[in-house]
Design a protein around this motif. Structure first.
Motif, PDB file in Angstrom:
ATOM      1  N   TYR A  20       0.815  -1.208   0.000  1.00 23.93           N
ATOM      2  CA  TYR A  20       0.000   0.000   0.000  1.00 23.93           C
ATOM      3  C   TYR A  20       0.851   1.262   0.000  1.00 23.93           C
ATOM      4  O   TYR A  20       0.364   2.328  -0.343  1.00 23.93           O
ATOM      5  CB  TYR A  20      -0.958  -0.009   1.187  1.00 23.93           C
ATOM      6  CG  TYR A  20      -2.007  -1.083   1.062  1.00 23.93           C
ATOM      7  CD1 TYR A  20      -2.863  -1.114  -0.026  1.00 23.93           C
ATOM      8  CD2 TYR A  20      -2.139  -2.077   2.012  1.00 23.93           C
ATOM      9  CE1 TYR A  20      -3.819  -2.097  -0.162  1.00 23.93           C
ATOM     10  CE2 TYR A  20      -3.096  -3.068   1.895  1.00 23.93           C
ATOM     11  CZ  TYR A  20      -3.937  -3.062   0.801  1.00 23.93           C
ATOM     12  OH  TYR A  20      -4.878  -4.040   0.666  1.00 23.93           O
ATOM     13  N   LYS A  29      -8.380   6.693   4.982  1.00 21.95           N
ATOM     14  CA  LYS A  29      -9.404   6.220   4.046  1.00 21.95           C
ATOM     15  C   LYS A  29      -9.318   4.715   3.801  1.00 21.95           C
ATOM     16  O   LYS A  29     -10.048   4.181   2.971  1.00 21.95           O
ATOM     17  CB  LYS A  29      -9.277   6.948   2.712  1.00 21.95           C
ATOM     18  CG  LYS A  29      -9.527   8.433   2.821  1.00 21.95           C
ATOM     19  CD  LYS A  29      -9.373   9.110   1.496  1.00 21.95           C
ATOM     20  CE  LYS A  29      -9.565  10.607   1.640  1.00 21.95           C
ATOM     21  NZ  LYS A  29      -9.328  11.312   0.382  1.00 21.95           N
ATOM     22  N   ALA A  30      -8.436   4.032   4.514  1.00 18.81           N
ATOM     23  CA  ALA A  30      -8.245   2.605   4.320  1.00 18.81           C
ATOM     24  C   ALA A  30      -9.392   1.817   4.940  1.00 18.81           C
ATOM     25  O   ALA A  30      -9.940   2.191   5.972  1.00 18.81           O
ATOM     26  CB  ALA A  30      -6.926   2.160   4.938  1.00 18.81           C
ATOM     27  N   SER A  31      -9.740   0.704   4.287  1.00 20.59           N
ATOM     28  CA  SER A  31     -10.791  -0.158   4.820  1.00 20.59           C
ATOM     29  C   SER A  31     -10.222  -1.012   5.960  1.00 20.59           C
ATOM     30  O   SER A  31      -9.018  -1.027   6.200  1.00 20.59           O
ATOM     31  CB  SER A  31     -11.337  -1.064   3.719  1.00 20.59           C
ATOM     32  OG  SER A  31     -10.360  -2.014   3.341  1.00 20.59           O
ATOM     33  N   LYS A  32     -11.108  -1.717   6.642  1.00 15.96           N
ATOM     34  CA  LYS A  32     -10.684  -2.583   7.759  1.00 15.96           C
ATOM     35  C   LYS A  32      -9.760  -3.694   7.274  1.00 15.96           C
ATOM     36  O   LYS A  32      -8.793  -4.042   7.943  1.00 15.96           O
ATOM     37  CB  LYS A  32     -11.894  -3.197   8.448  1.00 15.96           C
ATOM     38  CG  LYS A  32     -12.817  -2.206   9.081  1.00 15.96           C
ATOM     39  CD  LYS A  32     -12.231  -1.654  10.334  1.00 15.96           C
ATOM     40  CE  LYS A  32     -13.253  -0.738  10.990  1.00 15.96           C
ATOM     41  NZ  LYS A  32     -12.713  -0.069  12.145  1.00 15.96           N
ATOM     42  N   GLN A  34      -7.733  -3.581   4.637  1.00 11.06           N
ATOM     43  CA  GLN A  34      -6.441  -2.981   4.314  1.00 11.06           C
ATOM     44  C   GLN A  34      -5.645  -2.697   5.582  1.00 11.06           C
ATOM     45  O   GLN A  34      -4.432  -2.930   5.629  1.00 11.06           O
ATOM     46  CB  GLN A  34      -6.638  -1.696   3.513  1.00 11.06           C
ATOM     47  CG  GLN A  34      -7.132  -1.940   2.109  1.00 11.06           C
ATOM     48  CD  GLN A  34      -7.547  -0.669   1.404  1.00 11.06           C
ATOM     49  OE1 GLN A  34      -7.992   0.286   2.034  1.00 11.06           O
ATOM     50  NE2 GLN A  34      -7.415  -0.667   0.095  1.00 11.06           N
TER      51      GLN A  34
END
Length: 50
Positions: A20, A29-32, A34
């Motif tokens: 990443y 802004k990263a998802s869980k 990620q």
């Protein structure tokens, strides 16, 4: 034995999991998923270096 195991895991992570930092992902802004991948890579890397 433990260090060699984590060295192996870090090489597998490098091949299979996405980087990443190269994608310049914003952590806010990263998802869980990620965030979980980032945490796992951090855990493996720190144990491989010790």
């Amino acid at each position: 034995m433990r260090k060699s195991f984590f060295m192996f895991l870090s090489r597998v992570n490098k091949l299979l999991l996405p980087s990443y930092s190269k994608r310049q992902l914003d952590l806010s802004k990263a998802s869980k998923l990620q965030l979980a991948i980032i945490g796992w890579r951090y855990y493996v890397t720190t144990n491989a270096l010790e």
